[in-house]
Design a protein around this motif. Structure first.
Motif, PDB file in Angstrom:
ATOM      1  N   ALA A  76      45.373  24.237  52.998  1.00 47.02           N
ATOM      2  CA  ALA A  76      44.894  25.329  52.147  1.00 47.02           C
ATOM      3  C   ALA A  76      43.373  25.426  52.188  1.00 47.02           C
ATOM      4  O   ALA A  76      42.669  24.415  52.273  1.00 47.02           O
ATOM      5  CB  ALA A  76      45.359  25.130  50.710  1.00 47.02           C
ATOM      6  N   GLN A  78      41.745  26.383  49.666  1.00 44.84           N
ATOM      7  CA  GLN A  78      41.367  25.930  48.331  1.00 44.84           C
ATOM      8  C   GLN A  78      41.656  24.425  48.236  1.00 44.84           C
ATOM      9  O   GLN A  78      42.816  24.004  48.253  1.00 44.84           O
ATOM     10  CB  GLN A  78      42.154  26.682  47.253  1.00 44.84           C
ATOM     11  N   TYR A  81      44.560  22.345  46.245  1.00 43.00           N
ATOM     12  CA  TYR A  81      45.958  22.230  46.668  1.00 43.00           C
ATOM     13  C   TYR A  81      46.189  21.029  47.587  1.00 43.00           C
ATOM     14  O   TYR A  81      47.292  20.496  47.660  1.00 43.00           O
ATOM     15  CB  TYR A  81      46.393  23.486  47.418  1.00 43.00           C
ATOM     16  N   SER A 105      45.492  31.908  43.609  1.00 41.60           N
ATOM     17  CA  SER A 105      46.924  31.917  43.862  1.00 41.60           C
ATOM     18  C   SER A 105      47.340  33.289  44.383  1.00 41.60           C
ATOM     19  O   SER A 105      46.955  34.304  43.793  1.00 41.60           O
ATOM     20  CB  SER A 105      47.696  31.597  42.575  1.00 41.60           C
ATOM     21  N   ALA A 107      47.713  30.405  47.623  1.00 41.25           N
ATOM     22  CA  ALA A 107      46.754  29.730  48.488  1.00 41.25           C
ATOM     23  C   ALA A 107      46.609  30.488  49.802  1.00 41.25           C
ATOM     24  O   ALA A 107      47.548  31.130  50.282  1.00 41.25           O
ATOM     25  CB  ALA A 107      47.228  28.301  48.763  1.00 41.25           C
TER      26      ALA A 107
END
Length: 212
Positions: A76, A78, A81, A105, A107
């Motif tokens: 991911a 991000q 995660y 959200s 990801a």
């Protein structure tokens, strides 16, 4: 965020994707590679979403991860995660795990999203044909090496065992440096070499054994 302790991981041969030990040379090394270093049961995640401290990973082809199993998610953009986490809940096509922060959200990824059963976090500093040396990466560990020789000893041996030992260090897969256990000062190579007829090492892991 749900606090979980990841110091204990568990594996069994019935887990989907778990390595299996059959009566073959190198099976023990293959199993230890998966459980200690690489992980297993790698799956592509189709969608990864977040809500109220919990991430939901959807794998439409099915996954078979189990609650309380430690799974490593990666890929991911991000970073929240991407972590090892204990599975909270599962369905046939999804599993959930706790996430800190408030990542975007769903990801996003520039490569692919994936999950696998997390290994113990060891390293393999040396390796050879059907031989491997493993060491914990935990700085609090004594950093001793688990040395495995799961190779065919002579053409007349059948599969079913591996020489195992603990050594202080190695300069290569075949050269022990410092202390080792087990050890006989009268026969220093006894655990790893054939020193008498019908005897090749004395500290072994057995998969199968005939007779007494």
């Amino acid at each position: 965020m749900r606090k979980t302790d990841l110091t204990v991981k568990y594996f069994n041969s019935g887990m989907t994707g778990a390595p299996q030990i059959s009566n073959n040379w190198d099976d023990l090394v293959t199993m230890l590679n998966a459980c200690l270093v690489n992980g297993f049961a790698l799956k592509a995640i189709d969608t990864l979403t977040f809500a109220e401290g919990v991430a939901t990973a959807t794998i439409t082809a099915g996954h078979a991860y189990q609650p309380h199993q430690v799974v490593l998610v990666a890929g991911a953009e991000q970073p929240e995660y991407n972590r090892s986490s204990r599975v909270l809940t599962t369905t046939m096509t999804a599993f959930t795990y706790a996430v800190a922060g408030t990542p975007v959200s769903p990801a996003t990824t520039t490569t692919s999203l994936s999950a696998k059963v997390a290994p113990l976090g060891w390293e393999k500093p040396f390796a050879g044909t059907s031989k491997a040396a493993y060491r914990s990466k935990n700085p609090q560990s004594p950093q001793n090496i688990l040395l495995i020789d799961n190779s065919l000893k002579t053409p007349n041996y059948t599969a079913g065992w591996a020489n195992v030992g603990i050594v202080e260090n190695l300069s290569d897969i075949g050269t022990i440096v410092g202390a080792q256990a087990p050890y006989d000062p009268n026969n220093p190579p006894q655990n790893w070499k054939q020193v008498t007829a019908n005897q090749w090492g004395w500290h072994k892991w057995y998969h199968a054994r005939g007779g007494q």
